[in-house]
Write a protein that holds these residues in place. Structure first.
Motif: not given
Length: 462
Positions: A61-71, A441-444
């Motif tokens: 959930s957090g990763i997709k939020n940051i990716l949206a911001f970045a793209f 999906k997340v390597p962490a």
């Protein structure tokens, strides 16, 4: 005597130059500071969304939020900023009455291949304006993000975020949040704090996506009744909502036009994006009253801490469109109505078997529409622009504007998500959803001690 006059004239010229330089630097700093304040909105959405997710989905959930911001940043640079200046009068890209729109103007003001979209000591405005608008764009994607948690593919979400943040909402902003916008010049549409052009568009875009995405596994029973799927951290969700509200001061601060510059509407007072006068003092009264009214009414309605804090945000959204016009007790009442509407609409959406995980359709979509319509109910008769013969704000114009914003959000949201569904890019596989998107999906690992995950951490920090 002539020498004294010449000296005084030179001193006066020097003083005027220094004053102009100070004003220019102050204006640049003003908008520069709105950007980190608005980043708080995204820190808030990050915490809010991760807390609302189950632990097995927190990092995804957090990763997709940051990716949206970045793209959104580069896509808004290459497309969104140009759209704002090119399309206010409609799809013809013709110039509007104020002469600050149309294809030719957009090429001069927002050509991503031109010198204007880069560093220049002669231009202290374009970069900070672009930055503030890019934060508005990212906010629309963050509004959508929380509703879709725990079952959407990251690639599908990123595509949707780009479409919403860099193309859809900015077209609504061109129509209704620009002095040449056809909704403004033809209907007197007024939406100072973006209840419609940001919140309603994002909320109804989200609704279109949710219809195609479907509910999380286990959300609904065969008889249509709904099961609660609580997130793993209500404290993180509440802190996130409070950070969003803190960031909204920067959001609303960026909605005003600084005085005294060549691009300003006035030499001595802040103005709205339409050129009408506003003060930060008036905004402060109404932001605080909106916060309080929404929180109180939502708490009374639900006795739920999540809806209480969502109600505080909903109260601000309720008064945002007319933030520059309301008397504070009126703002309080309008916010209270928004706080009542929100949980009622959220329950109705759930009865339709639509799984809106954080209530964004109600909080941003419907309450955003309420904020726009409220201006028509409580502030009709004010001039929509400062130009001679400008249309007045009317209930009719606000209702039509609200419907345009809802349709502008819903239609592309539904259409693009349907296309992604057909292509297999929208919904995560059932197995991944059951296992948890973090493992898929997340390597962490979000909580290795608590979840007992034996995978070897791959983060350099670990």
């Amino acid at each position: 005597m002539e020498e004294q006059i010449a000296a005084l004239a030179a001193e006066l010229a020097s003083l005027k130059e220094a004053t102009a330089g100070l004003n220019r630097t102050t204006a640049e700093t003003f908008y520069f500071l709105t950007i980190p304040l608005m980043v708080l909105i995204h820190a808030g959405f990050l915490s809010y969304e991760m807390g609302a997710s189950r632990a097995k989905n927190a990092l995804a959930s957090g990763i997709k939020n940051i990716l949206a911001f970045a793209f959104i940043i580069p896509t808004f640079y290459y497309a969104g900023w140009f759209i704002y200046w090119a399309f206010p009068t409609g799809f013809s890209m013709s110039a509007g009455p104020a002469g600050i729109s149309g294809y030719d103007y957009a090429v001069g003001a927002a050509n991503p291949a031109g010198s204007v979209m880069g560093p220049s000591v002669a231009d202290s405005a374009t970069g900070v304006f672009f930055g503030a608008f890019a934060m508005f764009a990212a906010t629309t994607a963050s509004i959508m993000s929380g509703s879709l948690i725990e079952r959407i593919k990251i690639v599908g979400f990123t595509i949707l975020a780009i479409v919403l943040g860099s193309f859809v909402w900015i077209l609504g902003a061109a129509w209704g949040w620009h002095a040449d916008g056809w909704l403004v010049t033809s209907l007197g549409y007024h939406d100072f704090g973006a209840s419609g052009v940001v919140h309603a568009i994002a909320g109804f875009f989200t609704l279109g996506v949710l219809i195609n995405l479907g509910a999380r596994i286990g959300k609904f029973n065969p008889d249509g009744s709904a099961n609660a799927i609580p997130g793993h951290s209500m404290p993180a969700t509440l802190v996130g909502l409070m950070l969003i509200i803190a960031g909204f001061w920067g959001f609303l601060m960026a909605c005003v036009i600084f005085p005294g510059e060549a691009w300003s509407w006035s030499s001595g007072i802040f103005a709205t994006i339409y050129g009408t006068p506003v003060t930060l003092s008036a905004m402060t009264f109404n932001i605080l009253m909106g916060f309080a009214g929404g929180a109180i009414s939502s708490w009374v309605m639900t006795r739920d801490p999540f809806w209480m804090m969502s109600g505080a945000l909903g109260g601000i959204i309720s008064v945002a469109a007319g933030l520059d016009l309301y008397w504070p007790p009126m703002a309080f009442v309008i916010a209270m109505i928004g706080g009542v509407i929100m949980p009622i609409v959220a329950r109705f959406v759930e009865r339709l078997r639509i799984d809106d995980a954080v209530g964004a359709v109600a909080l941003h979509g419907v309450v955003g529409v309420w904020g726009v319509v409220a201006v028509g109910i409580f502030a009709s008769g004010y001039p929509a622009l400062t130009t001679e013969g400008a249309p007045q704000i009317t209930l009719y114009g606000q209702v039509v504007g609200a419907l345009v914003m809802a349709a502008l959000g819903f239609i592309p949201g539904y259409g693009v998500s349907l296309l992604l569904k057909v292509m297999g890019l929208l919904r995560a596989p059932r197995e991944a959803e059951i296992m948890g998107l973090d493992k898929a999906k997340v390597p962490a690992v979000a909580y290795p001690e608590l979840l007992g995950d034996a995978r070897v951490p791959t983060s350099p920090a670990e």
